[in-house]
Each structure stands twice: as structure tokens, then as C-alpha cells.
Design an enzyme around this catalytic site. Structure first.
Site, PDB file in Angstrom:
ATOM      1  N   SER A   1       0.804  -1.228   0.000  1.00  0.00           N
ATOM      2  CA  SER A   1       0.000   0.000   0.000  1.00  0.00           C
ATOM      3  C   SER A   1       0.827   1.263   0.000  1.00  0.00           C
ATOM      4  CB  SER A   1      -0.865   0.058   1.258  1.00  0.00           C
ATOM      5  OG  SER A   1      -1.529  -1.137   1.448  1.00  0.00           O
TER       6      SER A   1
ATOM      7  N   THR B   1      -2.894   2.680   4.310  1.00  0.00           N
ATOM      8  CA  THR B   1      -1.815   3.639   4.117  1.00  0.00           C
ATOM      9  C   THR B   1      -1.084   3.804   5.428  1.00  0.00           C
ATOM     10  OG1 THR B   1      -1.396   5.763   3.059  1.00  0.00           O
ATOM     11  CG2 THR B   1      -3.019   5.761   4.770  1.00  0.00           C
TER      12      THR B   1
ATOM     13  N   THR C   1       1.377   6.891   0.869  1.00  0.00           N
ATOM     14  CA  THR C   1       0.564   5.805   0.325  1.00  0.00           C
ATOM     15  C   THR C   1       0.772   5.639  -1.173  1.00  0.00           C
ATOM     16  OG1 THR C   1      -1.725   4.950   0.232  1.00  0.00           O
ATOM     17  CG2 THR C   1      -1.423   7.275  -0.230  1.00  0.00           C
TER      18      THR C   1
ATOM     19  N   ARG D   1      -5.733   9.418 -10.328  1.00  0.00           N
ATOM     20  CA  ARG D   1      -6.493   9.607  -9.089  1.00  0.00           C
ATOM     21  C   ARG D   1      -5.557   9.916  -7.916  1.00  0.00           C
ATOM     22  NH1 ARG D   1      -6.678   7.131  -3.738  1.00  0.00           N
ATOM     23  NH2 ARG D   1      -8.786   7.343  -2.939  1.00  0.00           N
ATOM     24  N   VAL D   2      -5.917  10.904  -7.140  1.00  0.00           N
ATOM     25  CA  VAL D   2      -5.203  11.231  -5.904  1.00  0.00           C
ATOM     26  C   VAL D   2      -6.203  11.161  -4.759  1.00  0.00           C
ATOM     27  CG1 VAL D   2      -3.999  13.063  -4.644  1.00  0.00           C
ATOM     28  CG2 VAL D   2      -3.492  12.679  -7.069  1.00  0.00           C
ATOM     29  N   GLY D   3      -5.796  10.534  -3.684  1.00  0.00           N
ATOM     30  CA  GLY D   3      -6.702  10.398  -2.538  1.00  0.00           C
ATOM     31  C   GLY D   3      -6.479  11.478  -1.501  1.00  0.00           C
TER      32      GLY D   3
ATOM     33  N   THR E   1      -6.712   6.811   7.235  1.00  0.00           N
ATOM     34  CA  THR E   1      -6.510   5.753   6.256  1.00  0.00           C
ATOM     35  C   THR E   1      -7.880   5.262   5.805  1.00  0.00           C
ATOM     36  OG1 THR E   1      -5.490   3.608   5.802  1.00  0.00           O
ATOM     37  CG2 THR E   1      -6.383   3.923   8.002  1.00  0.00           C
ATOM     38  N   GLY E   2      -7.913   4.638   4.652  1.00  0.00           N
ATOM     39  CA  GLY E   2      -9.179   4.131   4.147  1.00  0.00           C
ATOM     40  C   GLY E   2      -9.600   4.877   2.902  1.00  0.00           C
TER      41      GLY E   2
ATOM     42  N   GLY F   1     -10.217   7.398   0.608  1.00  0.00           N
ATOM     43  CA  GLY F   1      -9.848   8.807   0.635  1.00  0.00           C
ATOM     44  C   GLY F   1     -10.963   9.742   0.214  1.00  0.00           C
TER      45      GLY F   1
HETATM   46  N1  ASP Z   1      -6.441   6.857   1.978  1.00  0.00           N
HETATM   47  C1  ASP Z   1      -5.728   6.335   0.858  1.00  0.00           C
HETATM   48  C2  ASP Z   1      -6.341   6.818  -0.412  1.00  0.00           C
HETATM   49  O1  ASP Z   1      -7.538   6.946  -0.481  1.00  0.00           O
HETATM   50  C3  ASP Z   1      -5.688   4.865   0.766  1.00  0.00           C
HETATM   51  C4  ASP Z   1      -5.555   4.132   2.012  1.00  0.00           C
HETATM   52  O2  ASP Z   1      -5.544   4.632   3.092  1.00  0.00           O
HETATM   53  O3  ASP Z   1      -5.471   2.938   1.877  1.00  0.00           O
HETATM   54  O4  ASP Z   1      -5.595   6.982  -1.355  1.00  0.00           O
END
Ligand code: ASP
Length: 340
Positions: A95, A197, A215, A225-227, A248-249, A251
Site C-alpha cells: 500500500s 496507508t 501511500t 487519481r489522488v486520494g 486511512t481508508g 480517501g
Molecule cells: N487513503 C488512501 C487513499 O484513499 C488509501 C488508504 O488509506 O489505503 O488513497
């Protein structure tokens, strides 16, 4: 190593089993909230908090490294950079950094940011070929008048600063991508993507806070794509007067609610780190949860007193915490679909 497929599958299964939305109800946290919020300061005597490092997910080696650097060199930001670099260089972590899963076109693109105790910030987004985006983000913060560099510009800047161009796509990550291509259905908010992340926060012996987030983003994302992770206020926010938070998670949820900034502002209003993280998670659940029950977000926060807290939408989120000689991985409390 923590397996994100297991994590996401458990999340999906838990949601399906419950058969109800997460927006209307909340379970008891898995563990005693008071434990998470254990203060280590003696506020009445005005002592500084002991150095503490907290990170998303199972990265006790990284938090340990960060703590050691802080104990030896003194500054939270130095420890955080060292700890995050360990994860970025780990080919087994799919990740973050080297070994990160690519986008849908098979290209590894990285996002990272840092924020220090003075309110300085630096970010890189959509960066390719550089193993340590956290250090490039720090260079943006320290060596430019800007906050964010992106794509080719970020790469050129990194090369000008002596970073080496490398192939970040490992064989294992390429195999995972080829496996994904067999089905290859792309649903931006569906359950096929996997994500986590490293977000890391620390307070040093001078009571100063810093943070970083790094990440490779959502696996098999759209190219470009950017989170949330490199976005100041979304994936990370630090206010040295108050506290720090990172995410995290998914985005897209975090960006639409400006999660890390929200948590810091809630702490400013007097909420504990855990209560602030819970409210930010609840905000997502209430706004977006019904239609997206299988999507996870996890928050961690650390305040100026050295107290910390975490919360996630669903079970399965854990975090690493290092202080003194102790390095632990703990489960986060969470909102849940199962409470009635
Ligand atoms: N938050 C990150 C994103 O959306 C990904 C992640 O945390 O796994 O890019």
C-alpha cells in the site's frame, strides 16, 4: 504482515451480515476507550509529555524506529520521516512506496505529505519512480515556497534534489494487478479496491507535534487519481497548539469531510482524541454510510498532552503505538452495523 484483502473482506462480510446501515447506530468500542486515552503527562506539574509515536495499521517496527530517532535526535518530524521511510522501502507492504499496488494501468503512483510543529506543510501527489515520497514532501516543505508539487513536476523536483529514479513495481504487485485485470471491473466506490496507508503522528520530548502520511493510494485506481493522504486537512493535519490527526481508508470519504482538520478542530473544542475521531467517523457514516457499507475509514489522533485515540467505521482497523520501551499493535474501536 497484515493482509488488506482479509481486512476488506471482513469489513464487507460484517456489513452484509448485519444487513443494516452504519449511519443510524453505533456499537460499543471493542476495547476500553479509557485505555486509548491514557494520559502520560503530569499536567498539574506542567511536565512535558513523554515522546509518543502512533501510526495507522500494523507497523510497530516503524513506530519503534521513529521513537528511537526522536529519543536520540529530539524532533518529532525526524523520527516520523525515518519511520515512514521504513514502510516505503518495504516491498512486502503493498500500500505504500516500493511494492505498492499499481493503478488500473499498472503504474505505481505515490502520494505523501508532512506537517511540522511550526505549521509548515509539504506534499507530493501522483509521484512516480521515487521510493521515498515522504522525504520529497519534506523537501517541498523546506526548500520551496510551495506546499504541493504533483506528477512530472514533483518527479523533476525530486531528481533535482538527488533522489534516484527507480522501478517501484515489484513482481508480486504486478502479479496482483494481472490477477485483478482478469475481472477488471472498475467501480470507484465499490468493494473491489483495497486500501490502507501509513499515517504517523508523534509528540517529542519538547511537547512538539508533527505528522506524515504516505501511500500508493487505492489499489487499481484510475490513472491520475489522488486520494486524501497528501491533502493537508484531509489525510493529515497538525496544529501544535492542539493536536494532530491522520487517516486511512477510502480517501474520497475523508476528503469530502476534511477528516483530519475536523478532528483537530474538535480537539480544540475540548474533545478527547478518541471522541474527536469517533465524531469524524460518524460524520462519514451519516453522510455516506448507507450507500457504502463496505467501505472503511480509520482515524488516529494525538493531542498536545500526549493523549491519543482512534476510531474507524468498521472492525478491522488497528494501529501501532510506541512509547518508552513499549511497542504495541492494538485494535481500534469502531462504529458498527451490528448494534441495534
Ligand atoms: N487513503 C488512501 C487513499 O484513499 C488509501 C488508504 O488509506 O489505503 O488513497
Amino acid at each position: 504482515m497484515f493482509n488488506r484483502r482479509d481486512f476488506l473482506n471482513k469489513t464487507i462480510l460484517a456489513s452484509l451480515a448485519a444487513g443494516v446501515g452504519i449511519s443510524s447506530c453505533e456499537s460499543k468500542p471493542k476495547q476500553d476507550a479509557a485505555k486509548n486515552n491514557a494520559a502520560t503527562t503530569n499536567q498539574s506539574s506542567g511536565e512535558k509529555p513523554e515522546a509518543t509515536v502512533i501510526a495507522t495499521w500494523k507497523h510497530p517496527d516503524a513506530t519503534q524506529k521513529a521513537l528511537e530517532v526522536i529519543q536520540n535526535q529530539g524532533r518529532a518530524l525526524d523520527g516520523i520521516e525515518a519511520g515512514v521511510r521504513m514502510v516505503e522501502a518495504d516491498p512486502l507492504d503493498q500500500s505504500v512506496g516500493y511494492g505498492g499496488l499499481p493503478d488500473r494501468d499498472g503504474i505505481v503512483t505515490l502520494d505523501a505529505c508532512v506537517m511540522d510543529e511550526k505549521g509548515n506543510a509539504g506534499c507530493v501527489t501522483f509521484l512516480q519512480h521515487i521510493m521515498h515520497p515522504v522525504s520529497v514532501a519534506r523537501k517541498v516543505m523546506e526548500d520551496t515556497p510551495h506546499v504541493m508539487l504533483s506528477g512530472e513536476g514533483a518527479l523533476q523536483f525530486a531528481l533535482s534534489k538527488g533522489f534516484e529514479k527507480e522501478n517501484l513495481l515489484t513482481q508480486a504487485a504486478e502479479e496482483r494487478w494481472k490477477e485483478w485485470l482478469k475481472e477488471g471491473t472498475y467501480k470507484p466506490v465499490g468493494g473491489h479496491e483495497q486500501h490502507d496507508t501509513i499515517g504517523m503522528l508523534a509528540i517529542d520530548g519538547n511537547g512538539n507535534l508533527s505528522g506524515a502520511c504516505s501511500t500508493s493510494g487505492m489499489a487499481f485506481k484510475m490513472h491520475g487519481r489522488v486520494g486524501d493522504s497528501p491533502i493537508i486537512g484531509a489525510g493529515l493535519y497538525v496544529d501544535n497548539e492542539v493536536g494532530a490527526a491522520t487517516a486511512t481508508g477510502l480517501g474520497e470519504f475523508v476528503m469530502k469531510t476534511l477528516g483530519a482538520f475536523l478532528i483537530v478542530e474538535l480537539m480544540r473544542q475540548g474533545k478527547s482524541p478518541e471522541a474527536a475521531c469517533r465524531e469524524a467517523a460518524l460524520r462519514i457514516a451519516e453522510k455516506y454510510g448507507k450507500a457504502n457499507e463496505d467501505m472503511q475509514v480509520g482515524y488516529i489522533a494525538l493531542n498536545k498532552k500526549g493523549e491519543y485515540g482512534t476510531y474507524s467505521l468498521h472492525p478491522g482497523f488497528n494501529y501501532s503505538i510506541s512509547r518508552k520501551a513499549s511497542h504495541e499493535v492494538l485494535d481500534s474501536p469502531y462504529l458498527s452495523a451490528s448494534a441495534g
